[in-house]
Design a protein around this motif. Sequence first.
Motif, PDB file in Angstrom:
ATOM      1  N   PHE A 112     -64.076 -56.347 -46.456  1.00  0.00           N
ATOM      2  CA  PHE A 112     -65.049 -56.700 -47.546  1.00  0.00           C
ATOM      3  C   PHE A 112     -66.408 -56.893 -46.938  1.00  0.00           C
ATOM      4  CE2 PHE A 112     -61.538 -56.672 -50.418  1.00  0.00           C
ATOM      5  CZ  PHE A 112     -62.157 -56.190 -51.471  1.00  0.00           C
ATOM      6  N   ILE A 113     -66.709 -57.079 -45.629  1.00  0.00           N
ATOM      7  CA  ILE A 113     -68.079 -57.266 -45.147  1.00  0.00           C
ATOM      8  C   ILE A 113     -68.383 -55.709 -45.148  1.00  0.00           C
ATOM      9  CG2 ILE A 113     -69.226 -57.601 -42.949  1.00  0.00           C
ATOM     10  CD1 ILE A 113     -67.412 -59.846 -42.735  1.00  0.00           C
ATOM     11  N   LYS A 114     -67.631 -54.825 -44.683  1.00  0.00           N
ATOM     12  CA  LYS A 114     -68.098 -53.443 -44.570  1.00  0.00           C
ATOM     13  C   LYS A 114     -68.352 -52.947 -46.077  1.00  0.00           C
ATOM     14  CE  LYS A 114     -67.268 -49.021 -42.620  1.00  0.00           C
ATOM     15  NZ  LYS A 114     -67.316 -48.633 -41.363  1.00  0.00           N
ATOM     16  N   ILE A 115     -67.538 -53.201 -47.025  1.00  0.00           N
ATOM     17  CA  ILE A 115     -67.695 -52.751 -48.409  1.00  0.00           C
ATOM     18  C   ILE A 115     -69.215 -53.276 -48.890  1.00  0.00           C
ATOM     19  CG2 ILE A 115     -67.200 -53.257 -50.858  1.00  0.00           C
ATOM     20  CD1 ILE A 115     -64.200 -52.872 -49.541  1.00  0.00           C
ATOM     21  N   ILE A 116     -69.405 -54.597 -48.632  1.00  0.00           N
ATOM     22  CA  ILE A 116     -70.720 -55.305 -49.197  1.00  0.00           C
ATOM     23  C   ILE A 116     -71.754 -54.454 -48.575  1.00  0.00           C
ATOM     24  CG2 ILE A 116     -72.231 -57.339 -49.069  1.00  0.00           C
ATOM     25  CD1 ILE A 116     -69.652 -59.103 -49.233  1.00  0.00           C
TER      26      ILE A 116
ATOM     27  N   ILE B   6     -61.137 -47.690 -46.296  1.00  0.00           N
ATOM     28  CA  ILE B   6     -61.734 -48.416 -45.331  1.00  0.00           C
ATOM     29  C   ILE B   6     -60.830 -49.299 -44.436  1.00  0.00           C
ATOM     30  CG2 ILE B   6     -63.253 -50.299 -45.008  1.00  0.00           C
ATOM     31  CD1 ILE B   6     -64.944 -49.061 -47.347  1.00  0.00           C
ATOM     32  N   SER B   7     -59.905 -50.026 -45.063  1.00  0.00           N
ATOM     33  CA  SER B   7     -58.934 -50.865 -44.573  1.00  0.00           C
ATOM     34  C   SER B   7     -57.936 -50.039 -43.630  1.00  0.00           C
ATOM     35  CB  SER B   7     -58.245 -51.553 -45.701  1.00  0.00           C
ATOM     36  OG  SER B   7     -57.290 -50.761 -46.478  1.00  0.00           O
ATOM     37  N   TYR B   8     -57.562 -48.943 -44.145  1.00  0.00           N
ATOM     38  CA  TYR B   8     -56.758 -47.866 -43.334  1.00  0.00           C
ATOM     39  C   TYR B   8     -57.469 -47.838 -41.868  1.00  0.00           C
ATOM     40  CZ  TYR B   8     -54.488 -44.101 -41.296  1.00  0.00           C
ATOM     41  OH  TYR B   8     -53.894 -42.955 -40.388  1.00  0.00           O
ATOM     42  N   ASN B   9     -58.938 -47.408 -41.998  1.00  0.00           N
ATOM     43  CA  ASN B   9     -59.402 -46.876 -40.696  1.00  0.00           C
ATOM     44  C   ASN B   9     -59.615 -48.173 -40.042  1.00  0.00           C
ATOM     45  OD1 ASN B   9     -59.734 -44.248 -41.675  1.00  0.00           O
ATOM     46  ND2 ASN B   9     -61.600 -44.524 -42.761  1.00  0.00           N
ATOM     47  N   MET B  10     -59.898 -49.317 -40.534  1.00  0.00           N
ATOM     48  CA  MET B  10     -60.165 -50.565 -39.682  1.00  0.00           C
ATOM     49  C   MET B  10     -58.832 -50.757 -39.017  1.00  0.00           C
ATOM     50  SD  MET B  10     -62.563 -53.030 -41.568  1.00  0.00           S
ATOM     51  CE  MET B  10     -64.420 -52.872 -41.004  1.00  0.00           C
ATOM     52  N   CYS B  11     -57.517 -50.867 -39.440  1.00  0.00           N
ATOM     53  CA  CYS B  11     -56.299 -51.035 -38.957  1.00  0.00           C
ATOM     54  C   CYS B  11     -56.116 -49.878 -37.876  1.00  0.00           C
ATOM     55  CB  CYS B  11     -54.945 -50.829 -39.927  1.00  0.00           C
ATOM     56  SG  CYS B  11     -55.212 -51.930 -41.097  1.00  0.00           S
TER      57      CYS B  11
END
Length: 193
Positions: free
Chosen positions: A56-60, A81-86
């Motif tokens: 959510f920081i990246k989304i913002i 985004i969440s998948y890539n961060m995982c």
Amino acid sequence: MQVTPLNDQQLITNYLSGDERAFEELLSRHKQRIYTSIYLFVKDQSLAEDIFQEVFIKIIDTLRKGKYNHEGKFLQWALRISYNMCVDYFRRNKRRPKVSPTETFDIFDVLQSSERNAEQGIIRSQTHDKVRALVDMLPPEQREVVILRHYADMSFKEIAKLTRVSINTALGRMRYALINIRKLVEEREIVLQ
């Protein structure tokens, strides 16, 4: 008079115009699915919470910089985004997710259910536990496709793009995942109701 809820794009526009509550609405609308998809990959509640916050920081950040252009596809974009961060986390730490039976989070606690009685609820819970254990036994590539398809509700086209493989490869991994689950059910004589 009925009030029509704002769609994701309208909420984003309102947020960028200074309405912080619009982002809160966007977050509350999608947080459970995004958190769940992260948790299913990392199998660790505190790590999932950390990655969720980073997402959510990246989304913002992306929204504020005006780089968001996936009109109408906010959830898929956020899941990507969440998948890539995982994936980045596991690359950095060179390990795969492990199953931890002591975790307090359970994906099936967040799914809405219209159970008629406690017995049906217990049977369903036991079945979900068995299915989850079977999915955890799959090879990583197959497990990944099953999670993205059935828990993150992504299309095979989205899965292929996200995992950087062809659609046929994604479909093949799902096919082999189902074959492997059936074999495990037969070998272990598991009864799924």
